[in-house]
Each structure stands twice: as C-alpha cells, then as structure tokens.
Scaffold this active site. Structure first.
Site: not given
Ligand code: NI
Length: 170
Positions: A134-135, A138, A92-93, A49, A44
């Site tokens: 999760h996204e 963000h 998480c990236l 991000q 994701g």
C-alpha cells in the site's frame, strides 16, 4: 509544521523521487512521520501524505499494540511478489473513514535502505506485506481506491471532496 494530506490532492498522484543521500534532515522528517502516523492511529505513512514527493515510508503493523515494530523504508524496490493474491480490507490516513477490500500478492521480497543508510533485503508476509504494498503504491502516485472499480472510486472521491469542504481543508 507537517500535516496529513487528504485525498483528492495532486501531491498524492505524483510519482516520488529517490533520495540520493540520507541526511539528518531526512531522519528528523522520519521521526515526524512516525509521530503523525501514531497520533492518527495509522499503520503506515508515506512521505507524499505529508506533502513531500520523496521515496520514504514508515510502517508499524503493531501500531495499536504495546510492542512497537517500526520499519522505515527508503528508496524501496520490489524484488519479487508472490503469485497468490489475497483479499484484505484496507484504509488510508489520506481517506479517513473509508475502507475497501483489495486483492494483493500475499508475499513481497523487497530491497530498501534503512535509517542508518544500510541496504536491506527482506521478505514480508501477512499484514506487513499488505502495508508495504500500500505504501509503495503511494510513492508511485497510486492510491488504494485506484484498485477499485471506477464507480466505487468515484463515490469515495466525491465523499472526500465533501469532507474536505466541510472541514475547510484546501
Ligand atoms: Ni495510504
């Protein structure tokens, strides 16, 4: 050239704004978001991000499989969340190599626009429900570490500061 933003960064803590009208510029952006996500082996990626505080995210629960299942969500809105919460180890990236177990509702019903500007209402469970929540966080400036105790969060943030310094990421 768009690049992944690593925590801590004020961009990741800002609330993102809705997109009034989806255009080709956004579609190009979405294409690049998938490229960045797949090349980083992620499941994701949210627009903040890559430094853009707009309400778009992409996900693919089958990212590491042969059969891809890409889903793009624009201006997503939660309709309902299941009462039952389940634990799952998240990463998480924006936090390479950090993982933590977090409880989240197991099901989500959500309304969003897809890349063709058409309104969708769907219910997601399992891994997809997890990624979507999760996204969605963000887009509201909430990171997975914000669901942890202050102590655990501070440890991860301190390590990330060190990581960025070592890699000379500003
Ligand atoms: Ni993330």
């Amino acid at each position: 050239m768009l690049k992944l933003i690593y925590a801590p960064d004020p961009i990741l803590k800002k609330e993102s704004v809705s997109i009034p009208q989806l255009d080709d510029h956004h579609r190009e952006l979405i294409k690049q978001m998938y490229e960045i996500m797949y090349s980083a082996n992620g499941v994701g990626l949210a627009a903040p991000q890559i430094g853009l505080n707009i309400r778009i995210f992409v996900l693919d629960a089958g990212s590491r499989d042969e059969e891809k299942k890409p889903i793009t969500m624009i201006n997503p809105k939660i309709i309902s969340l299941h009462e039952n919460k389940v634990p799952y180890e998240e990463g998480c990236l924006s936090f390479p190599e950090h993982f933590a177990e977090i409880d989240r509702p197991e099901k989500i019903k959500i309304e969003y626009l897809d890349e063709d500007n058409s309104k969708k209402i769907s219910t997601f469970t399992g891994f997809e429900s997890r990624i979507i929540q999760h996204e969605l966080d963000h887009l509201n400036g909430i990171l997975f570490v914000d669901h942890l105790s202050r102590l655990k969060r501070d440890v991860i943030i301190r390590k990330m500061r060190k990581y960025k310094k070592e890699k000379e990421i500003i």
